[in-house]
Design an enzyme around this catalytic site. Structure first.
Site, short mmCIF file in Angstrom:
data_model
loop_
_atom_site.label_atom_id
_atom_site.label_comp_id
_atom_site.label_asym_id
_atom_site.label_seq_id
_atom_site.Cartn_x
_atom_site.Cartn_y
_atom_site.Cartn_z
N ASP A 49 86.86 39.89 -21.09
CA ASP A 49 86.38 38.51 -21.15
C ASP A 49 84.87 38.40 -20.93
O ASP A 49 84.20 37.58 -21.55
CB ASP A 49 87.15 37.63 -20.15
CG ASP A 49 88.60 37.43 -20.59
OD1 ASP A 49 88.84 37.44 -21.82
OD2 ASP A 49 89.48 37.28 -19.73
N ASP A 58 87.43 32.33 -7.25
CA ASP A 58 86.26 33.05 -7.78
C ASP A 58 85.16 32.10 -8.24
O ASP A 58 84.01 32.22 -7.82
CB ASP A 58 86.65 33.91 -9.00
CG ASP A 58 87.39 35.18 -8.60
OD1 ASP A 58 87.42 35.49 -7.39
OD2 ASP A 58 87.94 35.84 -9.49
N ARG A 96 87.74 32.32 -25.22
CA ARG A 96 86.39 32.58 -24.70
C ARG A 96 85.28 32.13 -25.64
O ARG A 96 84.31 31.51 -25.21
CB ARG A 96 86.21 34.07 -24.32
CG ARG A 96 87.14 34.57 -23.20
CD ARG A 96 87.22 33.62 -22.04
NE ARG A 96 87.99 34.13 -20.91
CZ ARG A 96 89.23 33.77 -20.62
NH1 ARG A 96 89.88 32.90 -21.39
NH2 ARG A 96 89.85 34.26 -19.57
N SER A 109 97.17 38.19 -12.23
CA SER A 109 96.03 37.52 -12.86
C SER A 109 96.56 36.88 -14.13
O SER A 109 97.07 37.57 -15.01
CB SER A 109 94.94 38.54 -13.16
OG SER A 109 93.99 37.96 -14.02
N1 ARG Z 1 94.08 41.67 -21.87
C1 ARG Z 1 93.98 40.39 -22.46
C2 ARG Z 1 92.67 40.28 -23.19
O1 ARG Z 1 91.80 41.04 -22.95
C3 ARG Z 1 94.20 39.28 -21.49
C4 ARG Z 1 93.07 38.98 -20.57
C5 ARG Z 1 93.46 37.95 -19.60
N2 ARG Z 1 92.38 37.54 -18.79
C6 ARG Z 1 92.51 37.30 -17.50
N3 ARG Z 1 91.42 36.89 -16.89
N4 ARG Z 1 93.63 37.46 -16.84
O2 ARG Z 1 92.52 39.45 -24.04
#
Ligand code: ARG
Length: 405
Positions: free
Chosen positions: A125, A15, A96, A177
């Protein structure tokens, strides 16, 4: 004329590699790729840098954020015993904001007007990056290529990459993911999207299956100073080292897996698996020590702040005034959270089996029913007379009105 610059949060994956070229071709920008080292699993940061430069980034910076991540982010998270919806210890939500902070710093340093990230339009995110960046510098313009381009599948992306001369990363795409850092791992997508499916064994990398864990319990003494882990089994170490050590110990005993449904900020429920052996054990021990060291009213009020803190951070509000105010409250509670917690790990469980602290508010002479009792039980009578007065007045009135038996 020199092109405008864009700082991109770069991971080295497909990506964000396609993002580099897309920003160059579609937006006519010079791309400065930034890789945040936050303790994630990777196959070599130099390799990631080479890839970014090969795709066409004018520069690729690798920033080691680990110490800052531990000292600023994991410290505050522990003070808050942070768990979103009382379960998820916020690992992605912690990384983040720190990455955003460095993106903004680099944008300032290089004179970039734009910051880009590779998040999709469906997750939390994107909100965390953009809200953090907005809080740090509201004049910076954000570009989210993955949300904007019309490459819907991985194949679309690979075709686009091939047509635009982007070398596709050799790394095999995981069917999941995954996002990870030194606080833990988040695993989503693939077969996990059906909440009835059991998580496949191969999603877990830092914990053993509890059924395969050793048949004898492992006892660990974890020491805290001012709310921060400072020694494991008597061996002094930094918080960072303690996280890694506790990861090992808890992981080999099968403790630290979560499988849950979570409510994303954007309104979608998602099925998530997480693995945080060390942090979950540390939070458990920390919380137990707080029961010993915090005055009752602080202890009772604190969970309200903790939950609000976790929700704010989950929702991308790390740099917001509300979250900063919560931090001040939480920090003031931590000075006396000093002492030792004994933990027992056994086949996927972690129990607190002992506590001691120089700041202990547990007073055996007040608590005892045996010899040496210093509690004056005569004070109880007067206390109860006042305490039950309102209910007594109410009950008397009810009877006068014939409302009660
Ligand atoms: N659901 C979790 C969160 O919102 C994990 C996110 C993981 N991110 C990813 N790009 N796989 O904090």
């Amino acid at each position: 004329m020199a092109k405008d610059k864009c700082v991109l949060a770069y991971s080295g994956g497909l990506d964000t590699s396609v993002c580099i070229k897309w920003l160059m071709d579609e937006k006519d920008l010079d791309v400065i790729a930034v890789v945040g080292e936050v303790g994630q699993e990777h196959q070599g940061l130099e390799q990631i840098r080479d890839r970014a430069l090969k795709v066409g980034a004018v520069e690729c910076r690798i920033v080691d954020m680990r110490e800052e991540f531990v000292n600023e982010y994991c410290t505050k998270a522990l003070a808050a015993n942070a768990k979103y919806e009382n379960k998820y210890p916020l690992l992605s939500a912690l990384s983040r904001p720190i990455i955003s902070k460095h993106l903004v710093d680099i944008a300032h340093e290089t004179g970039a007007k734009y910051i880009a990230h590779g998040c999709t339009g469906k997750g939390n995110d994107q909100v965390r990056f953009e809200t953090s960046i907005a809080a740090l510098d509201p004049t910076i313009k954000i570009i989210a290529p993955v949300r904007e381009w019309d490459l819907y599948t991985r194949e679309d992306e690979m075709d686009w990459a091939a047509a635009h001369g982007v070398e596709v990363p050799a790394t095999k795409k995981s069917p999941y993911s995954i996002d990870d850092n030194l606080w833990g791992r988040a695993i989503e997508c693939g077969v996990l999207e059906d909440p009835w499916n059991l998580p496949p064994a191969d999603i877990w990398t830092s914990t053993v299956n509890p059924e395969d864990a050793p048949d004898t319990p492992e006892i660990v003494e974890l020491e805290f100073e001012g709310g921060i882990p400072c020694a494991v089994n008597g061996e002094k170490m930094t918080y960072h080292e303690a996280i890694l050590k506790m990861n090992e110990i808890a992981g080999r005993n099968g403790f630290g897996r979560l499988d849950m449904i979570e409510n994303r900020l954007i309104g979608v429920k998602s099925r998530e698996c997480y693995e945080l052996p060390g942090p979950l054990a540390i939070i458990k021990a920390h919380q137990a020590l707080e029961y010993m060291c915090l005055e009752r009213e602080v202890l009772h009020y604190k969970p309200t702040i903790e939950q609000a803190w976790a929700t704010a951070v989950y929702n991308g509000q790390w740099f917001s005034p509300l979250k900063i105010a919560f931090d001040a409250f939480l920090e003031s509670t931590q000075t006396c959270v000093t002492g030792t917690v004994r933990l027992k790990f056994y086949k996927g469980n972690c129990d607190v089996t002992g506590l001691k602290s120089p700041f202990s508010l547990y007073d055996e002479s007040l608590a005892t029913y045996g010899e040496g009792d210093t509690f004056d039980r005569n004070t109880a009578k007067g206390f109860i007379d006042c305490y039950d007065l309102p209910v007594k007045v109410w009950a008397t009135n009810r009877r006068q009105q014939g409302l009660s038996e």
